[in-house]
Scaffold this active site. Structure first.
Site, PDB file in Angstrom:
ATOM      1  N   ASP A  47       0.828  -1.202   0.000  1.00 32.69           N
ATOM      2  CA  ASP A  47       0.000   0.000   0.000  1.00 32.69           C
ATOM      3  C   ASP A  47       0.866   1.257   0.000  1.00 32.69           C
ATOM      4  OD1 ASP A  47      -2.771   1.188   0.679  1.00 32.69           O
ATOM      5  OD2 ASP A  47      -1.494   2.027   2.241  1.00 32.69           O
ATOM      6  N   GLU A  97       1.521  -0.506  -4.995  1.00 34.57           N
ATOM      7  CA  GLU A  97       0.547   0.555  -5.267  1.00 34.57           C
ATOM      8  C   GLU A  97       1.293   1.875  -5.380  1.00 34.57           C
ATOM      9  OE1 GLU A  97      -3.336   2.996  -3.675  1.00 34.57           O
ATOM     10  OE2 GLU A  97      -1.713   2.489  -2.331  1.00 34.57           O
TER      11      GLU A  97
END
Ligand code: GLC
Ligand code: CA
Length: 547
Positions: free
Chosen positions: A203, A245
């Site tokens: 993330d 990401e």
């Protein structure tokens, strides 16, 4: 699980918000036993990997992306044993499991932060996070949630210092200059991979380091840490996958594969809005241009592609004019705008138009990369614009037509988020029970798309040659480099279109229409003329040359 080390290249990923998928204990919150009970559904759908949104203990200020304990499971979702049971049952069905690894920040409730704010300035405990005496440090760095935060610094009364946060103020950034932080996170990785997790989504991986005078994104130090992480994982857990990401332009994005020594997969953020743009403009150029700008990933690398996810449809990777265009077309309701994007689900974005839904899904499944389906989009689920932040696209999965949508035995008013209320998208209109097995339903169509994709390895692993017929409304490309190849042709316009494709290298090859099964006469000359209905698409398999 057995299979090739680069299994992720052949995958079809299903993104699931466990909290909103299926509730088994009647508390109105989806849980891991609920997910387990729906694995048969997912197996029938044909997806091959599940990506679970954060499952960790968390105060849920950011739906679990604010982790309070990296080694646990949120009590709402169940226990660590429930987690292990999901992994085992998924693996028994040939489904891989990808979880979240939030490296950049923790919750402010994490014991590391509670310890840091009380530790003496300059101590190793304090330096687990990023502190400053002045909020002027790293001036000019953009804010990611501008609708909610007006600074990346927050004053902490206990520490008597400011701490750095790229996201909500409840998510202090970890300090990657601290060797302790790096080591602690490697241990987290070992823990979950040790339990059998197949992949981890990294993330917000762009923001790990901060340096004065930079935009604090994609710094060389961040890439160095990713190399360390990849080497660590490949040495201990070969065949496990890291998905980065990084919401960046193609040139920076490809850097996240490194020299085949950073992430195995990276989301292709800029491709996504351009699919919507091409559709709205009835013009292939936005897509063709971004593909031309996209360097090929290294041998073990693969793009991850998507139409929608649990966040707003981000418009960071477009020009200002393009952003204005996207907002005008797709966010007419002002409630749909959030931060730098649009918080709507796929079906309402496309006005519930089945032809457009099919077309965008076909493109998602045709372009290079591994496609990700967001839970509920296989049914055409809608959203709830009056909910806060991104909750409107995270509402309960609609299993049947009942008031709680078959998601929970709790009454509708006790669900952790309400079910969609718009009559066009509410459970009576959109649900699994009505669509499963029903001829012509979107769910059955999606299932077929997934199954056809899995029969065509060129889509997972083949190269890409873009064709540019004179008619700009038609997007055409060939996947695959030799042997079996697939010609993809899509009409981005609402009206029928004809395109003349120059295919001199393919003369004499047989053509099979993958969707209808029809066998077409072999290509008799270099030019192939095709007529497509409005929003029509075709997958034409080119038989082996000379066959
Ligand atoms: C990622 C997640 C998003 C989350 C943010 C902070 O962008 O997709 O949902 O809010 O990171 O962790
Ligand atoms: Ca529950």
């Amino acid at each position: 699980m057995d299979g090739p080390l680069d299994w992720y290249k052949d995958a079809v990923i299903y993104e699931v918000q466990v909290r909103s998928f299926c509730d088994t204990n009647g508390d109105g919150i989806g849980d891991l036993p609920g997910l387990l009970s729906k694995l048969d559904y997912l197996q029938r759908l044909g997806v091959t990997a599940l990506w679970l949104l954060p499952h960790y203990p968390s105060p849920l200020r950011d739906d679990g992306y604010d982790i309070a304990d990296y080694l646990g499971v949120h009590t709402d979702l169940g226990t660590l044993d429930d987690f292990k049971a999901v992994i085992a049952a998924a693996h028994a069905r040939g489904l891989r499991v990808i979880t979240e690894l939030v490296l950049n920040h923790t919750s402010d409730q994490h014991p590391w932060f509670q310890r840091a704010r009380r530790a003496p300035a300059g101590s190793a405990e304090r330096d687990v996070y990023v502190w400053s005496d002045s909020p002027d440090k790293y001036a000019g760095v953009r804010r990611i949630f501008p609708d909610y935060e007006d600074s990346n610094w927050e004053w902490d009364e206990v520490a008597q210092a400011y701490y750095w946060h790229r996201f909500f103020r409840s998510q202090p950034d970890l300090n990657f200059d601290s060797p302790w932080v790096q080591q602690a996170l490697l241990e987290v990785v070992d823990f979950w991979f040790g339990l059998g997790v197949d992949g981890m989504r990294l993330d917000a991986v762009t923001y790990l380091y901060e340096r004065e005078g930079t935009n604090c994104e994609s710094l060389p130090e961040t890439h160095a840490f990713l190399r360390k992480l990849r080497a660590h994982v490949d040495a201990r857990f070969p065949g496990r996958m890291l998905l980065g990401e990084a919401n960046q332009w193609p040139e920076e994005l490809v850097g996240y594969f490194g020299d085949d020594d950073e992430c195995h997969m990276v989301y292709h953020f800029p491709a996504m809005p351009r699919l919507y743009m091409a559709l709205a403009q009835e013009d292939r150029r936005p897509v063709v241009e971004i593909l031309a700008r996209t360097p090929a990933p290294p041998p073990s690398g693969q793009w991850a592609t998507f139409l929608r996810n649990h966040d707003e449809l981000t418009l960071e990777m477009v020009s200002e004019d393009e952003r204005a265009f996207m907002l005008e077309v797709y966010a007419q309701d002002p409630r749909a705008k959030l931060n730098v994007g649009i918080r709507r689900r796929l079906a309402p974005l496309l006005g519930g138009d089945r032809a457009k839904l099919e077309l965008l899904n076909v493109l998602l499944f045709s372009l290079p990369g591994t496609p990700i389906v967001y839970y509920g989009d296989e049914l055409g689920m809608g959203d709830e614009l009056d909910l806060d932040d991104r909750d409107g696209v995270r509402t309960p999965m609609q299993w049947d037509a009942s008031p709680s949508a078959g998601f929970s035995s709790a009454p509708p008013e006790r669900l952790h988020l309400p079910v969609v209320s718009d009559p066009d998208y509410a459970p009576p209109a959109v649900n699994v029970a009505a669509q499963e097995g029903a001829r012509g339903s979107l769910l059955e169509w999606t299932r077929r798309l997934i199954s056809l994709r899995r029969e065509l390895p060129v889509l997972a692993r083949g190269g890409l040659q873009v064709h540019e017929p004179e008619n700009q409304r038609v997007l055409a490309f060939v996947r695959g480099d030799s042997g079996e190849q697939l010609l993809v042709v899509a009409n981005l316009a609402s009206t029928p279109q004809r395109a003349e494709l120059e295919l001199p290298d393919h003369v004499g090859r047989a053509l099979r229409d993958v969707f209808s099964g029809a066998v077409l006469p072999p290509l008799s000359g270099p030019t192939c003329s095709l007529e497509l209905p409005g929003y029509g698409y075709r997958w034409l398999a080119l038989g082996a040359p000379g066959a």
